[in-house]
Design a protein around this motif. Structure first.
Motif, PDB file in Angstrom:
ATOM      1  N   LYS A  44      28.937  55.786  83.623  1.00  0.00           N
ATOM      2  CA  LYS A  44      27.979  56.910  83.631  1.00  0.00           C
ATOM      3  C   LYS A  44      26.911  56.742  82.545  1.00  0.00           C
ATOM      4  N   SER A  45      27.369  56.482  81.301  1.00  0.00           N
ATOM      5  CA  SER A  45      26.393  56.334  80.210  1.00  0.00           C
ATOM      6  C   SER A  45      25.542  55.095  80.420  1.00  0.00           C
ATOM      7  N   THR A  46      26.165  54.040  80.916  1.00  0.00           N
ATOM      8  CA  THR A  46      25.416  52.807  81.189  1.00  0.00           C
ATOM      9  C   THR A  46      24.295  53.090  82.182  1.00  0.00           C
ATOM     10  N   MET A 173      20.797  63.630  79.666  1.00  0.00           N
ATOM     11  CA  MET A 173      21.711  64.283  78.726  1.00  0.00           C
ATOM     12  C   MET A 173      23.097  63.670  78.896  1.00  0.00           C
ATOM     13  N   ASP A 174      23.593  63.057  77.820  1.00  0.00           N
ATOM     14  CA  ASP A 174      24.907  62.412  77.896  1.00  0.00           C
ATOM     15  C   ASP A 174      25.952  63.302  77.218  1.00  0.00           C
ATOM     16  N   GLU A 175      26.686  64.042  78.000  1.00  0.00           N
ATOM     17  CA  GLU A 175      27.705  64.982  77.506  1.00  0.00           C
ATOM     18  C   GLU A 175      27.148  65.868  76.377  1.00  0.00           C
ATOM     19  N   PRO A 176      26.083  66.609  76.662  1.00  0.00           N
ATOM     20  CA  PRO A 176      25.383  67.335  75.584  1.00  0.00           C
ATOM     21  C   PRO A 176      26.185  68.482  74.969  1.00  0.00           C
TER      22      PRO A 176
HETATM   23 MG   LIG Z   1      29.776  57.794  78.403  1.00  0.00          MG
END
Ligand SMILES: [Mg+2]
Ligand SMILES: Nc1ncnc2c1ncn2[C@@H]1O[C@H](COP(=O)(O)OP(=O)(O)OP(=O)(O)O)[C@@H](O)[C@H]1O
Length: 253
Positions: A44-46, A173-176
């Protein structure tokens, strides 16, 4: 349906020899929230970092495929990455205000991108951004105090103000909310909902409840593949893939 603002086509990402994403094809639509969900390590973050080319900063990371914003391939050699990142802002898991005043935090991007030409227009844009981030009422009388003097939830809203100040097209937004308590989380979720009228938002979340609350569309990733994407309601109530079903019912994760 309207044309997508972002189109990922056959996206592969490698870290050295290891493949982190395989043949991801995903359309993202304008002025709505799209959630990325899936087990830890699924990419996901990638994927998020492909959209503003943050992965460029990881030397062993290699991107293949096509990623278009408004039909322009953002991996074309002629693309100005600094300008791209003004168009595609990012908010991280842990609030990360600069060690500067509240005002300077919001002014930062406006200054480096040369987006305001007078002090009064700078002040107006700072006020607009803090209002849009739901923070103005809490900070209007202390703009010269350090951003780091705010609470965690306020810091995250400051980071959102900093991101929207330059009026990007897309906000990643990465797990904000993962560092925030439930009340601060609810405030950020309301804010996401509000600003999605103006910005296209892609949010990574581990909370299916959050994905259900904030997003119109949801994409489920598993082991580097995009398994399924659709209306959030459909993904959570009637997924078409068994892996999605297993994830949302807690059998994998
Ligand atoms: Mg991640
Ligand atoms: N900088 C890096 N160097 C090497 N491998 C990496 C790097 N970042 C991620 N990876 C690998 O790529 C894969 C996908 O990682 P990624 O961080 O994108 O997953 P994720 O879905 O965001 O997970 P999480 O939910 O835990 O944040 C994992 O196998 C991870 O170990």
């Amino acid at each position: 349906m309207e044309a997508p603002i972002i189109q990922a086509k056959n996206v592969d990402v490698f870290y050295g020899e290891k493949q982190a994403l395989s043949q991801v094809n995903l359309d993202v639509f304008e002025k709505q929230v799209t959630s990325l969900i899936g087990p830890s390590g699924c990419g996901k973050s990638t994927f998020l970092r492909c959209i503003n080319r943050m992965n460029d900063l990881i030397p062993i990371c290699r991107f293949e495929g096509d990623l278009e914003i408004d039909g322009q391939n953002i991996y074309h050699p002629a693309v100005n990455v600094v300008a791209l990142r003004a168009q595609v802002g990012m908010v991280f898991q842990k609030p990360n205000p600069f060690p500067k005043s509240i005002k300077e935090n919001v002014a930062y991007g406006l200054k480096i991108h040369g987006l305001t030409n007078s002090k009064s227009s700078l002040d107006d844009r700072i006020e607009w951004s803090l209002k849009a981030a739901g923070l103005w009422g809490e900070v209007s009388d202390r703009l010269d105090e350090p951003g780091l003097s705010l609470s965690g939830g306020q810091q995250q809203r400051l980071c959102i103000a900093r991101a929207i100040a330059v009026k990007p097209r897309v906000i990643l937004m990465d797990e904000p909310c993962s560092a925030l308590d439930p009340i601060a989380t609810a405030v950020i979720e309301d804010l996401i909902n509000e600003i999605s009228k103006e910005f296209t938002i892609i949010i990574v979340t581990h909370s299916m409840a959050q994905a259900a609350r904030v997003s119109k569309r949801t994409a489920f990733f598993h082991l580097g593949e995009l398994i399924e994407v659709g209306r959030t309601k459909d993904i959570f109530t009637n997924p078409s893939n068994e892996k999605t079903q297993n994830y949302i019912t807690g059998r994998i994760g």
